[in-house]
Enzyme design. Structure first.
Site, PDB file in Angstrom:
ATOM      1  N   LYS A 175       0.851  -1.194   0.000  1.00 29.69           N
ATOM      2  CA  LYS A 175       0.000   0.000   0.000  1.00 29.69           C
ATOM      3  C   LYS A 175       0.885   1.243   0.000  1.00 29.69           C
ATOM      4  O   LYS A 175       1.619   1.493   0.949  1.00 29.69           O
ATOM      5  CB  LYS A 175      -0.916  -0.013   1.220  1.00 29.69           C
ATOM      6  CG  LYS A 175      -1.859  -1.217   1.252  1.00 29.69           C
ATOM      7  CD  LYS A 175      -2.749  -1.227   2.470  1.00 29.69           C
ATOM      8  CE  LYS A 175      -1.982  -1.423   3.754  1.00 29.69           C
ATOM      9  NZ  LYS A 175      -2.867  -1.691   4.910  1.00 29.69           N
ATOM     10  N   THR A 208      -9.205   9.359   7.731  1.00 30.80           N
ATOM     11  CA  THR A 208      -8.511   8.176   7.226  1.00 30.80           C
ATOM     12  C   THR A 208      -8.303   7.106   8.296  1.00 30.80           C
ATOM     13  O   THR A 208      -7.587   6.137   8.055  1.00 30.80           O
ATOM     14  CB  THR A 208      -7.141   8.567   6.654  1.00 30.80           C
ATOM     15  OG1 THR A 208      -6.373   9.244   7.669  1.00 30.80           O
ATOM     16  CG2 THR A 208      -7.291   9.477   5.439  1.00 30.80           C
ATOM     17  N   GLY A 210      -8.707   3.868  10.113  1.00 37.44           N
ATOM     18  CA  GLY A 210      -9.299   2.576   9.775  1.00 37.44           C
ATOM     19  C   GLY A 210      -9.178   2.179   8.323  1.00 37.44           C
ATOM     20  O   GLY A 210      -9.768   1.171   7.902  1.00 37.44           O
ATOM     21  N   THR A 211      -8.384   2.904   7.537  1.00 37.89           N
ATOM     22  CA  THR A 211      -8.305   2.571   6.110  1.00 37.89           C
ATOM     23  C   THR A 211      -7.698   1.184   5.872  1.00 37.89           C
ATOM     24  O   THR A 211      -8.166   0.436   5.020  1.00 37.89           O
ATOM     25  CB  THR A 211      -7.479   3.622   5.345  1.00 37.89           C
ATOM     26  OG1 THR A 211      -6.234   3.836   6.034  1.00 37.89           O
ATOM     27  CG2 THR A 211      -8.223   4.937   5.251  1.00 37.89           C
ATOM     28  N   GLY A 212      -6.645   0.846   6.631  1.00 36.78           N
ATOM     29  CA  GLY A 212      -6.015  -0.457   6.436  1.00 36.78           C
ATOM     30  C   GLY A 212      -6.930  -1.604   6.806  1.00 36.78           C
ATOM     31  O   GLY A 212      -7.013  -2.612   6.087  1.00 36.78           O
ATOM     32  N   CYS A 213      -7.617  -1.464   7.939  1.00 40.89           N
ATOM     33  CA  CYS A 213      -8.572  -2.492   8.374  1.00 40.89           C
ATOM     34  C   CYS A 213      -9.693  -2.647   7.345  1.00 40.89           C
ATOM     35  O   CYS A 213     -10.090  -3.764   6.990  1.00 40.89           O
ATOM     36  CB  CYS A 213      -9.179  -2.116   9.723  1.00 40.89           C
ATOM     37  SG  CYS A 213      -7.990  -1.768  11.033  1.00 40.89           S
TER      38      CYS A 213
END
Length: 265
Positions: A175, A208, A210-213
């Site tokens: 990412k 932004t 919590g974007t990875g989760c």
């Protein structure tokens, strides 16, 4: 009426509702799958940061996992915050013995920079968790933690992917959201050398958390529906990009993405 596809998240709780188990389950609901959860830790956090972390015992994590998988069954598993080497090893063993694709988000730090993985657990992530992953989804900080590779431009993304793939996941999604310019990610596999570059406009806002989760849960949801990895990742990228664009301010710090943006579009 038939049951929807089932996805199990193994992760920590975010009391502010923006990341962790809460973000995972919201994503799964929005994407039409039945979300289930194994709690690995309780955190006290808000838009400003993490105030405390309380890890659950390995036997509690194992019991939750077995209770769900042995009765209800799963079509995909997603992992997030695991915290310690013991929990990493426990979860790696569990997902290795489950006949379902696994999306591994090797969470190292929170969006605010708070450590969520013990330094002593890094080797267990490399040698036990990543080899069990269908797709690993590290961000650039996690790539550096795990491999030592520093990514400073798009040209470095291939080198980062190769370094992570060396630990054994079938696919890796590097990412590149922390780079300047458009949000560019690289998806590649360790056997055929397929490459998929995913680009999206960068939304200049502070929503932004919590974007990875959210991205990892969206990928797992796509896999549970039967999508191939490239299609599941592309759909997840589209979903999280829209969720960031629609994010809303909560608190004085980093606000959450809007998991229900499609229903309000």
């Amino acid at each position: 009426m038939s049951a929807p596809p089932r996805v199990l998240t193994v992760a920590g709780s975010d009391s502010g509702g923006g990341a962790g188990i809460q973000a995972d389950l919201k994503t799964m609901l929005a994407l039409g799958v039945h979300g289930m959860s194994v709690l690995t830790a309780v955190t006290a956090q808000n838009s400003l940061g993490v105030r405390g972390v309380w890890e659950l015992p390995a036997e509690a994590v194992r019991a939750q996992y077995r209770a769900v998988v042995d009765d209800i069954g799963v079509q995909a598993v997603k992992t997030g915050m695991l915290g310690s080497a013991e929990l990493v090893g426990t979860v790696a063993e569990l997902i290795s013995g489950t006949d379902a694709p696994a999306v591994v988000d090797p969470v190292g730090v929170s969006k605010h920079g708070d450590a969520l993985l013990a330094a002593s657990a890094l080797d267990a992530v490399r040698t036990r968790l990543l080899p069990a992953a269908t797709v690993a989804t590290p961000n650039l900080d996690e790539v550096r933690q795990l491999t030592g590779v520093r990514v400073e431009s798009e040209d470095d993304l291939r080198r980062a992917a190769e370094a992570v793939l060396a630990y054994g996941p079938r696919w890796v999604l590097i990412k590149g959201g922390h780079l300047a310019g458009d949000a560019v990610d690289l998806l590649t596999d360790g056997s055929t050398g397929q490459e998929h570059w995913l680009r999206a406009p960068r939304h200049d806002n502070r929503h932004t958390h919590g974007t990875g989760c959210t991205l990892a849960s969206a990928i797992a949801s796509g896999l549970a529906k039967g999508l191939a990895v490239p299609a599941a990742v592309a759909a997840a990228k589209e979903y999280v990009t829209g969720a960031i664009a629609a994010g809303f301010p909560l608190g004085a710090g980093i606000g959450p993405v809007d998991h229900g943006w499609r229903s309000r579009a």
